[in-house]
Design a protein around this motif. Structure first.
Motif, PDB file in Angstrom:
ATOM      1  N   TRP A   3       1.209   5.312   0.497  1.00 28.14           N
ATOM      2  CA  TRP A   3       0.543   6.854   1.382  1.00 28.14           C
ATOM      3  C   TRP A   3       1.355   7.474   0.884  1.00 28.14           C
ATOM      4  CZ3 TRP A   3       1.010   1.757   3.921  1.00 28.14           C
ATOM      5  CH2 TRP A   3      -0.458   1.593   4.276  1.00 28.14           C
ATOM      6  N   ASN A   4       1.028   9.049   1.183  1.00 23.23           N
ATOM      7  CA  ASN A   4       2.032  10.605   0.199  1.00 23.23           C
ATOM      8  C   ASN A   4       3.269   9.650   1.124  1.00 23.23           C
ATOM      9  OD1 ASN A   4      -0.373  11.437  -1.121  1.00 23.23           O
ATOM     10  ND2 ASN A   4      -0.858  12.861   0.818  1.00 23.23           N
ATOM     11  N   ARG A  62       0.892  -1.327  -0.251  1.00 24.58           N
ATOM     12  CA  ARG A  62      -0.166  -0.238   0.039  1.00 24.58           C
ATOM     13  C   ARG A  62       0.812   0.743  -0.048  1.00 24.58           C
ATOM     14  NH1 ARG A  62      -3.577  -2.940  -1.519  1.00 24.58           N
ATOM     15  NH2 ARG A  62      -5.502  -3.522  -0.072  1.00 24.58           N
TER      16      ARG A  62
END
Length: 142
Positions: free
Chosen positions: A43-44, A41
């Protein structure tokens, strides 16, 4: 639900509630199986591998009697049993065992780029799925 035989069944859960359902079932001493796989996954600010359900919104449940049946339905996050017609669908022990093999195999599974004819059958001779047979159902949409 005319006849209920002990065995594995599948419940459909609320979206993203599989682990909560599994926890609730464990609190009620009901045997369950929630196969998970690792997924990357993003994320930023970071990337991370997390454990996600192999079958989103589904949990396998081992039911012994009607008490387990209704207790499972009463678990937070469970919506209903998967049915075929009006009867709840039983999953064979062999299917559960095969899913366990795939989950335990982890990242050792390889995908071949060879051409396979639809309905061609194979016997797996090495790797985590050794001893299983399989059949090609579709190849490139055909």
């Amino acid at each position: 639900m005319n006849s209920l035989t002990a065995g594995w069944y599948v419940v459909y859960t609320r979206s993203h509630h599989e682990k909560k359902v599994a926890f609730g079932l464990s609190q009620k001493d009901i045997r369950y199986f929630l196969p998970t796989v690792k997924a990357l996954r993003t994320w930023n600010d970071r990337k991370k591998y997390i454990s996600v359900p192999m079958f989103p919104s589904y949990v396998f449940v081992y039911i012994n009697d009607k008490r387990d049946y209704f207790s499972t339905l009463d678990t937070y996050g469970v919506l209903y049993y998967v049915k075929t017609g009006k009867e709840i669908t039983r999953v064979s022990d062999q299917v559960i065992d095969n899913i366990c093999l795939v989950v335990e195999g982890g990242n050792d599974i390889e995908v071949s780029a060879e051409y396979f004819r639809p309905q061609q059958q194979f016997f797996i001779q090495q790797g985590p799925l050794t001893g299983l047979s399989c059949e090609v159902v579709k190849y490139n949409g055909g």
